[in-house]
Each structure stands twice: as structure tokens, then as C-alpha cells.
Enzyme design. Structure first.
Site, PDB file in Angstrom:
ATOM      1  N   LYS A  66     -17.562 -13.508  15.409  1.00  0.00           N
ATOM      2  CA  LYS A  66     -16.536 -12.716  16.085  1.00  0.00           C
ATOM      3  C   LYS A  66     -17.072 -11.285  16.192  1.00  0.00           C
ATOM      4  O   LYS A  66     -17.091 -10.533  15.215  1.00  0.00           O
ATOM      5  CB  LYS A  66     -15.220 -12.750  15.294  1.00  0.00           C
ATOM      6  CG  LYS A  66     -14.078 -12.077  16.031  1.00  0.00           C
ATOM      7  CD  LYS A  66     -12.769 -12.349  15.318  1.00  0.00           C
ATOM      8  CE  LYS A  66     -11.563 -11.793  16.021  1.00  0.00           C
ATOM      9  NZ  LYS A  66     -11.668 -10.478  16.573  1.00  0.00           N
ATOM     10  N   CYS A  68     -13.313  29.267   2.136  1.00  0.00           N
ATOM     11  CA  CYS A  68     -14.567  28.529   2.321  1.00  0.00           C
ATOM     12  C   CYS A  68     -15.291  28.408   0.979  1.00  0.00           C
ATOM     13  O   CYS A  68     -15.496  29.418   0.299  1.00  0.00           O
ATOM     14  CB  CYS A  68     -15.447  29.249   3.343  1.00  0.00           C
ATOM     15  SG  CYS A  68     -17.068  28.485   3.496  1.00  0.00           S
ATOM     16  N   LYS A  80     -10.709 -13.731   9.943  1.00  0.00           N
ATOM     17  CA  LYS A  80     -11.169 -12.353   9.724  1.00  0.00           C
ATOM     18  C   LYS A  80     -11.710 -12.197   8.317  1.00  0.00           C
ATOM     19  O   LYS A  80     -11.041 -12.586   7.351  1.00  0.00           O
ATOM     20  CB  LYS A  80      -9.993 -11.388   9.899  1.00  0.00           C
ATOM     21  CG  LYS A  80      -9.519 -11.296  11.322  1.00  0.00           C
ATOM     22  CD  LYS A  80      -9.917  -9.965  11.928  1.00  0.00           C
ATOM     23  CE  LYS A  80      -9.069  -9.700  13.145  1.00  0.00           C
ATOM     24  NZ  LYS A  80      -8.813  -8.327  13.394  1.00  0.00           N
ATOM     25  N   CYS A 113     -21.524  32.685   7.450  1.00  0.00           N
ATOM     26  CA  CYS A 113     -21.437  31.603   6.471  1.00  0.00           C
ATOM     27  C   CYS A 113     -22.759  30.826   6.479  1.00  0.00           C
ATOM     28  O   CYS A 113     -23.116  30.218   7.493  1.00  0.00           O
ATOM     29  CB  CYS A 113     -20.254  30.717   6.844  1.00  0.00           C
ATOM     30  SG  CYS A 113     -20.002  29.347   5.719  1.00  0.00           S
ATOM     31  N   CYS A 154     -18.675  30.710   1.494  1.00  0.00           N
ATOM     32  CA  CYS A 154     -18.682  32.156   1.738  1.00  0.00           C
ATOM     33  C   CYS A 154     -17.377  32.834   1.369  1.00  0.00           C
ATOM     34  O   CYS A 154     -17.271  34.061   1.436  1.00  0.00           O
ATOM     35  CB  CYS A 154     -19.060  32.450   3.188  1.00  0.00           C
ATOM     36  SG  CYS A 154     -17.742  32.052   4.349  1.00  0.00           S
ATOM     37  N   TYR A 178     -19.194 -15.190  25.639  1.00  0.00           N
ATOM     38  CA  TYR A 178     -18.793 -16.374  24.868  1.00  0.00           C
ATOM     39  C   TYR A 178     -17.830 -17.308  25.600  1.00  0.00           C
ATOM     40  O   TYR A 178     -17.227 -18.173  24.997  1.00  0.00           O
ATOM     41  CB  TYR A 178     -18.207 -15.967  23.514  1.00  0.00           C
ATOM     42  CG  TYR A 178     -17.233 -14.809  23.554  1.00  0.00           C
ATOM     43  CD1 TYR A 178     -16.019 -14.909  24.212  1.00  0.00           C
ATOM     44  CD2 TYR A 178     -17.561 -13.612  22.927  1.00  0.00           C
ATOM     45  CE1 TYR A 178     -15.136 -13.849  24.235  1.00  0.00           C
ATOM     46  CE2 TYR A 178     -16.680 -12.542  22.954  1.00  0.00           C
ATOM     47  CZ  TYR A 178     -15.461 -12.666  23.615  1.00  0.00           C
ATOM     48  OH  TYR A 178     -14.593 -11.615  23.642  1.00  0.00           O
ATOM     49  N   ASP A 189     -17.438  -7.480  16.882  1.00  0.00           N
ATOM     50  CA  ASP A 189     -16.455  -6.410  16.725  1.00  0.00           C
ATOM     51  C   ASP A 189     -16.713  -5.324  17.766  1.00  0.00           C
ATOM     52  O   ASP A 189     -17.354  -4.319  17.498  1.00  0.00           O
ATOM     53  CB  ASP A 189     -16.548  -5.843  15.305  1.00  0.00           C
ATOM     54  CG  ASP A 189     -15.301  -5.074  14.941  1.00  0.00           C
ATOM     55  OD1 ASP A 189     -14.334  -5.098  15.735  1.00  0.00           O
ATOM     56  OD2 ASP A 189     -15.298  -4.454  13.872  1.00  0.00           O
ATOM     57  N   CYS A 215     -13.969  27.112   8.623  1.00  0.00           N
ATOM     58  CA  CYS A 215     -14.338  28.428   8.123  1.00  0.00           C
ATOM     59  C   CYS A 215     -14.672  29.254   9.370  1.00  0.00           C
ATOM     60  O   CYS A 215     -15.596  28.916  10.102  1.00  0.00           O
ATOM     61  CB  CYS A 215     -15.565  28.339   7.209  1.00  0.00           C
ATOM     62  SG  CYS A 215     -16.293  29.956   6.924  1.00  0.00           S
ATOM     63  N   GLU A 264     -18.458 -19.573  16.060  1.00  0.00           N
ATOM     64  CA  GLU A 264     -19.171 -18.439  16.660  1.00  0.00           C
ATOM     65  C   GLU A 264     -18.873 -17.182  15.869  1.00  0.00           C
ATOM     66  O   GLU A 264     -17.837 -17.088  15.218  1.00  0.00           O
ATOM     67  CB  GLU A 264     -18.688 -18.224  18.109  1.00  0.00           C
ATOM     68  CG  GLU A 264     -18.952 -19.408  19.010  1.00  0.00           C
ATOM     69  CD  GLU A 264     -18.371 -19.208  20.405  1.00  0.00           C
ATOM     70  OE1 GLU A 264     -17.876 -18.101  20.712  1.00  0.00           O
ATOM     71  OE2 GLU A 264     -18.408 -20.176  21.183  1.00  0.00           O
TER      72      GLU A 264
HETATM   73  S1  IVH Z   1     -12.957 -16.314  22.516  1.00  0.00           S
HETATM   74  C1  IVH Z   1      -9.351 -17.627  24.936  1.00  0.00           C
HETATM   75  N1  IVH Z   1     -15.094 -15.769  21.086  1.00  0.00           N
HETATM   76  O1  IVH Z   1     -11.812 -11.426  19.630  1.00  0.00           O
HETATM   77  C2  IVH Z   1     -10.459 -17.270  24.032  1.00  0.00           C
HETATM   78  N2  IVH Z   1     -13.442 -14.077  21.288  1.00  0.00           N
HETATM   79  O2  IVH Z   1      -9.102 -11.667  18.557  1.00  0.00           O
HETATM   80  C3  IVH Z   1     -10.918 -15.885  24.213  1.00  0.00           C
HETATM   81  N3  IVH Z   1     -14.042 -11.949  20.203  1.00  0.00           N
HETATM   82  O3  IVH Z   1     -10.074 -10.791  22.617  1.00  0.00           O
HETATM   83  C4  IVH Z   1     -11.660 -15.275  23.105  1.00  0.00           C
HETATM   84  N4  IVH Z   1     -15.996 -12.604  19.443  1.00  0.00           N
HETATM   85  O4  IVH Z   1     -12.414  -9.732  22.316  1.00  0.00           O
HETATM   86  C5  IVH Z   1     -13.912 -15.310  21.536  1.00  0.00           C
HETATM   87  N5  IVH Z   1     -17.063 -15.435  19.887  1.00  0.00           N
HETATM   88  C6  IVH Z   1     -15.888 -14.978  20.346  1.00  0.00           C
HETATM   89  C7  IVH Z   1     -15.457 -13.650  20.085  1.00  0.00           C
HETATM   90  C8  IVH Z   1     -14.212 -13.245  20.575  1.00  0.00           C
HETATM   91  C9  IVH Z   1     -15.145 -11.586  19.518  1.00  0.00           C
HETATM   92  C10 IVH Z   1     -12.882 -11.051  20.442  1.00  0.00           C
HETATM   93  C11 IVH Z   1     -12.350 -11.055  21.848  1.00  0.00           C
HETATM   94  C12 IVH Z   1     -10.925 -11.488  21.745  1.00  0.00           C
HETATM   95  C13 IVH Z   1     -10.602 -11.170  20.321  1.00  0.00           C
HETATM   96  C14 IVH Z   1      -9.496 -12.057  19.823  1.00  0.00           C
END
Ligand code: IVH
Length: 664
Positions: free
Chosen positions: A113, A403, A309, A427, A406, A222, A115, A421, A111
Site C-alpha cells: 500500500k 532567544c 494498515k 544572532c 542571543c 495498480y 503512501d 528571534c 500488494e
Molecule cells: S487499489 C478499488 N492498490 O490506498 C481499488 N490502492 O485506502 C482502488 N493505495 O485510494 C485502490 N496502494 O490511493 C490499491 N496497491 C494498492 C494501493 C492503493 C496504495 C491507496 C489508493 C487508495 C487508498 C485506499
């Protein structure tokens, strides 16, 4: 059809349209049609307060009750994930699983991740009852009021949902919305958010849910937690959740081998730039729930899942020079200009250096070879210097003392990283910035004057301050290069029409430091004319909602300056709205009666109750006194107030009783 049924029908209809629009991205009706139905529902709900439902689609607009976040204990702890950074780490994870499962075959769900900031959503009998942040994993903040305003989160589930279910996911802010929000913040002199993640987290923690409602938040789920279903697979539980109305990422892929996993990682490392939101890696989860159970958890994270990551992309380049831009509020923003380099799919030539401290910490020298990174932050930043490549005799970069435009000596306020400034009225970039802000859409909305025109008018010496716009003549504009008759006419027309812009927006348009749209509204409510505001003391300003020390000082400073007083006088003489328009009362039912409101209420925010009282002729008091006729008491009301009211023999009524007074 009874009214109750009618209301329910409208709620169902609007929920469905919200779902089509925000979850499926496939609206079936026009915005106008949607607004009409919403309006109809709002009216019915106002007429029938007894049918109030916190999960009604009308409640997504938020309310401005001030709240302290309550702490809530998660039913099941919200764990985090172990991190990996390389292919070797991923292989380790894969082999660990294989070993722990004694060679049994297994599938990995890959999946994105997201942000953002994690969220737990609890539903009972299909209704959202609580939304909480992760907090420390055991205890989080109850952010239900703000979460209710996020349109892609269903307030009511559909289909065959379990009676008790908790969904976990991520609240994110898509990049486009993030950029627009930051632009707005810069416009009003507020610090922009560093990245969409901070913006999302900050928005969830807003005290005022009607501001949260305006933040472009989204939510992807998720993880499904319920005891009522015997799912065999994680993917099945997500499929189900999708049927109940949740937004589930379409970019999940079930992988059967380590090579398939690597391919997924490589694919998204490149493709992530084409997504409308930020992801910072990939999450791998064992798909079979029986196997998940076998693998179990460590104290901090599940053994059946891990995250990978992405590396923040870096590139090297040579610094050409540091230039300094002056913002509307006088902030000096250092910018590194570099030889163009390829970074994360775009050509980068400039990076922000934020402030003097950052330049010093980098020990930046002229001609340095710098390491530039594009991580979660939208604007690339310099993260290091390759000192080996420093040219001989290179000079250190020193932050200017005056500045760059000015020449005024810069100042640095206590506790602030930025240099300013202070020459606000002399200015040029600050003046032009103020002119542009004044005519902008959310301020005076003179759209016939764009940024370039405002700058040109200033450069030609025709408009030196915002009041000068109202002295412009057709000939002034017609004689500028490139302006034809129609353009000149449009500008004059725009200026005349702006005289109808309401007082609160005029206040915003003045460009007082830290007075954004919302604060301007609050100030306009508390000080319904400019003369009252000009006469206000700091203490009086501090009594206004949303106004703290910083804003109060800024307002006082603004009105203390003779040139600003002169501008205000000229704007008033030009006929701008300098006081709140008299409102037509809805009724005189409460006329002659004085009210105090205390506590929190189930059906209305305090501001709404205030408006209801005032719209029906009643007067608001800030504290209980012998003159008080009614105390409208909510939950958690202060005991002292209650006691005083009882002593004075004041009639204490509930919110429902207040409403029924009006319906009599
Ligand atoms: S699963 C027990 N799935 O990443 C499993 N987390 O570094 C719970 N996050 O705290 C997390 N995308 O805030 C899961 N597809 C995804 C995610 C995800 C982002 C975040 C989440 C978690 C953090 C962990």
C-alpha cells in the site's frame, strides 16, 4: 527522412530511454547522450511549431503558465478501501469472501500500500489525455500538466494497448528525494513538508508545472480499467500494463491461504524500511475478476479488496531536556533530547517538538516518560506522556521568551505557529546560516568554503556578513588553523569566480526570507537590476509572478535596513553581477512593435511567447492601449480585452501567426 519522421524518431528514442531510466532503472545511454538528443529534438520542434505534440518528451520540463485546476468527472468513481488493523480483521475479510463465494477456491493478490496520493491516468489511442486526482471520488482536479512532468509515467504507450484505457495508481515521492527537497526548503526559510505523502500531493497541485517538474515524483500503477479486454485475472491486467510501459510494483504476491497472507504482512512490516519509499500497509485483492464481480461494491469501497494498515511504531523513553535551535531565518525549533531508544530499526535520541503549542498540548514536564512514534513522518515525534511516571515536583517545560543564543525577545507573527528571534543581523546562528546559504551550490557556488569553514571564519571575526567574503585575503585564511596554501588559494579562487554568478542567483544568495530560487528568478525578470529592485514599491512587487504579500513584505523589509543597503553597496563595489546580463537578440524582426498577450496557448507558455517576442526585438505591454500593435490572442481570453482591441483597431493574431511572422 522527412523532418516529421526525424522528430518522431527522436521522440521514440527519448521515450524509450526515459522508460529504461525511470521505469526499469536500467539506463542504456549516458546522461550526456540523452541531453544531446533532447537538445536536438527541442531545436527541431522550435523550428517546426506545426509539429507540436503535448506528449513529446520535451514537454516533460513543464511550463510556467498559471492555471486554475479544472474539475473533471471520473468515468468510473474512484473508490477507497476498507481498513483493517489486525490479523483478526484480515481473517474476517478472508472468511467473508469465502462465504460469499460459497466456498469456491480463490486467490488473494497481496500488494504494497503505497503512501502517496492516488491518480487516474486516461489514455486514448496510446496517448495520455488526462490525469486527475481522486478528489471526492466522483470529481477530481485535472492535474495533467503536472503529471506530464513525471518521468516514469509514459506519455505514449507501447505494445498492444487498448484504444481506451484508464490506469489508477499512486504518485509517490521516494524518501531520498523528499529529504533533499525538505533540506532545500529549510535552506530558503520555507516550511518543510511533514512527510513524503504531503509532499507528493502538494507537488501535484502546484500552479507552476516547471516547479512540479523538479519535484522527485514517481508513480506506481495498480489498477487497469478497460472494456476492450476480457481479462480473467487482476494479475494478468497488471502484466499487460507493464508491457505498455507502466511501472508496476515488483512486490506483489499471489497468496492461496490465510497463512501465506500473514507471512506477506509480517515480511513487509519488517522489510518496508529497506524500500526507497514509504508504504503504510498492504492491500489484499481477490485476483479473479469474475469473483470480483460476484462480490461487487458497497457505496464506498469494493467488497473484493481491503487494506491492512501497519501500526506506527512506538517506543517509550525519558526526556532529558528540551533544547532550542535557531534556524537561518530565526525560527526557534524545540527539540526533545531523550535517553536513546530503539525505534523502527534505528536508535532515536531526539524528536522534534515543532512549536510552543505542541509542548503545551502535551503538558510536557522535565523528566517525563514520553511516547515516541515514527509514522509517516521521517522525524520521530512525541505523541504522548505517561503521567503516572512523572517524577515528583517536576517542572513544566516552558517555551523561552528570549532567544536561547542571543537573548533577544522572541516574536510570534500572526497566524504562524513558530516563534522567531528577530535579531537577524546579530544572532550568531542566523548569521552563520546566512553565510552558509550564500556560498551554497545553488547560490554563489563557492564550494571551497564549506559549512565548517564559514562557521570558523565567523567565529574568528574575519567574516561577519556576506560582503566580508570579498575582503578576504590569502593571509587571512592561511593563518587559520589547518589551512594549507592550496586550500587558501582555492578559497580565494572560488570567491573571485563567484563574481560571474548571474544576478538572479545573487538575489537568491542574499538570503531574503521567502525568496527561493524560483522567486529570485521571477524578481530578476521583473526588476532587472538591484537598484530597480531597491526602489520597488510593495504594489510593484505584487505584480510579479509568484510574489504575494508575504514575499513582497519580506523584500521591502530587507531593503529598508541600512545594514543591508551597505552590504549591497559593498557587493556591487566588489564586482558581483547586480543586473541582468544584456541578452543578444535573435533578430530585430519585431523591433518597434508593441505586443499584448492574452489567454492560454496550445504550443507555448505565456512566458515562452514573451521571451520569443523580446528575443526578436518586440516590446511587451501589460494592457491593450492605443500604442499596441499586436494582440496575441489565445484561448479563454477576457472579452473586455478583445472588445477594447477591436475598438482600437489593433491587429489580433494567433500564436501560429506570431511564429510565422518570425519565419518570414
Ligand atoms: S487499489 C478499488 N492498490 O490506498 C481499488 N490502492 O485506502 C482502488 N493505495 O485510494 C485502490 N496502494 O490511493 C490499491 N496497491 C494498492 C494501493 C492503493 C496504495 C491507496 C489508493 C487508495 C487508498 C485506499
Amino acid at each position: 527522412m522527412t523532418t516529421e519522421q526525424h522528430i518522431q524518431q527522436l521522440r521514440d528514442f527519448l521515450d524509450k530511454q526515459n522508460y529504461n531510466y525511470y521505469v526499469l532503472n536500467a539506463p542504456l545511454i549516458s546522461d550526456q547522450e540523452f541531453d544531446m538528443k533532447m537538445h536536438e529534438l527541442q531545436q527541431l520542434e522550435t523550428q517546426h511549431p506545426e509539429l507540436f505534440d503535448p506528449n513529446s518528451p520535451t514537454q516533460r520540463v513543464g511550463s510556467d503558465i498559471n492555471l486554475e485546476f479544472e474539475q473533471v468527472r471520473h468515468e468510473r468513481p474512484m473508490l477507497s478501501l476498507g481498513n483493517t488493523y489486525s490479523r483478526a480483521d484480515i481473517a474476517d475479510f478472508y472468511n467473508r469472501i469465502s462465504k460469499a463465494l460459497n466456498g469456491e477456491p480463490f486467490d488473494i493478490m497481496c500488494e504494497l500500500k503505497f503512501d502517496g496520493t492516488s491518480i487516474s491516468l486516461v489514455y486514448e489511442n496510446g496517448k495520455l489525455i488526462r490525469a486527475a486526482t481522486r478528489g471526492n471520488g466522483t470529481i477530481g482536479d485535472d492535474v495533467t500538466r503536472n503529471v506530464r512532468t513525471i518521468k516514469s509515467i509514459p506519455l505514449t504507450l507501447h505494445g498492444n494497448y487498448p484504444a481506451q484505457v484508464e490506469m489508477r495508481g499512486e504518485i509517490i515521492m521516494p524518501r531520498a528525494g523528499f529529504e533533499a527537497l525538505n533540506k532545500q526548503r529549510i535552506d530558503i526559510g520555507e516550511t518543510p513538508f511533514a512527510n513524503p505523502r504531503n509532499a507528493a500531493a502538494g507537488s501535484l497541485k502546484l500552479q507552476n508545472s516547471s516547479i512540479a517538474a523538479q519535484r522527485p515524483l514517481d508513480c506506481v500503477l495498480y489498477y487497469t480499467l478497460t472494456d476492450e479486454r476480457e481479462y480473467a485475472l487482476h494479475s494478468e491486467s497488471l502484466e499487460d500494463a507493464k508491457q505498455w510501459g507502466f511501472k508496476i510494483s515488483p512486490h506483489c504476491q499471489l497468496c492461496h491461504s490465510i497463512d501465506e497472507i500473514y507471512n506477506f504482512v509480517d515480511l513487509w512490516d519488517k522489510k518496508r524500511e529497506s524500500l526507497p519509499y514509504d508504504i503504510d500497509g498492504i492491500v489484499f485483492k481477490v485476483n479473479n475478476l469474475q469473483q470480483q464481480q460476484t462480490l461487487g461494491f458497497t457505496a464506498k469501497s469494493p467488497r473484493w479488496a481491503i487494506s491492512y494498515k501497519f501500526k506506527a511504531e512506538q517506543a517509550h523513553s525519558r526526556l532529558i531536556e528540551v533544547t532550542y535551535q535557531v534556524g537561518r531565518t530565526g525560527t526557534i525549533n524545540p527539540v526533545a533530547n531523550m535517553e536513546p531508544m530503539q525505534l523502527a530499526g534505528t536508535i532515536v535520541k531526539r524528536a522534534t517538538l515543532h512549536n510552543a503549542d505542541i509542548i503545551e498540548a502535551l503538558d510536557l514536564h522535565e523528566g517525563d516518560t514520553v511516547v515516541v512514534e515514527k509514522g509517516g513522518e521521517i522525524i520521530p515525534k512525541i505523541v504522548g506522556v505517561d503521567t503516572d511516571k512523572r517524577p515528583a515536583n517536576a517542572q513544566r517545560i516552558l517555551f523561552p521568551q528570549t532567544c536561547p543564543i542571543c537573548g533577544t525577545k522572541l516574536v510570534r507573527y500572526e497566524g504562524e505557529a513558530a516563534h522567531y528571534c528577530p535579531n537577524q543581523d546579530g544572532c550568531p546562528p542566523q548569521i552563520v546560516g546566512k553565510l552558509i546559504h550564500f556560498v551554497s551550490k545553488k547560490a554563489m557556488n563557492i564550494d571551497s568554503i564549506g559549512e565548517e569553514t564559514a562557521e570558523l571564519l565567523y567565529k574568528r571575526g574575519i567574516v561577519k556578513n556576506i560582503a566580508d567574503f570579498y575582503k578576504l585575503t590569502f593571509n587571512d585564511i592561511y593563518h587559520l588553523d589547518g589551512f594549507k596554501e592550496t586550500a587558501a588559494n582555492n578559497i580565494i579562487k572560488g570567491i573571485i569566480e563567484s563574481k560571474n554568478i548571474p544576478y538572479e542567483r545573487v538575489l537568491f544568495a542574499l538570503g531574503i526570507h521567502f525568496v527561493g530560487e524560483v522567486v529570485a528568478k521571477k524578481i530578476a525578470q521583473a526588476f532587472p537590476s538591484i537598484s530597480l529592485l531597491q526602489a520597488a514599491t510593495k504594489e510593484q512587487l505584487l505584480l510579479t509572478d509568484e510574489v504575494g504579500e508575504k514575499i513582497a513584505d519580506s523584500v521591502i523589509d530587507y531593503f529598508a535596513k541600512p545594514q543591508n543597503k551597505e552590504i549591497i553597496a559593498q557587493l556591487s563595489a566588489a564586482g558581483l553581477q547586480m543586473q541582468k546580463a544584456e541578452k543578444q537578440l535573435e533578430s530585430e524582426t519585431l523591433s518597434g512593435k508593441q505586443f499584448v498577450i492574452s489567454g492560454t496557448f496550445a504550443q507555448h507558455s505565456r512566458d515562452e511567447l514573451k521571451a520569443i517576442i523580446e528575443n526578436n526585438g518586440g516590446k511587451m505591454q501589460s494592457g491593450v492601449s492605443a500604442k499596441t500593435n499586436y494582440l496575441v490572442a489565445g484561448e479563454n481570453m477576457g472579452p473586455a480585452k478583445l472588445e477594447k482591441a477591436q475598438k482600437l483597431g489593433i491587429t489580433i493574431i494567433s500564436e501560429t501567426e506570431l511564429i510565422s511572422m518570425l519565419n518570414k
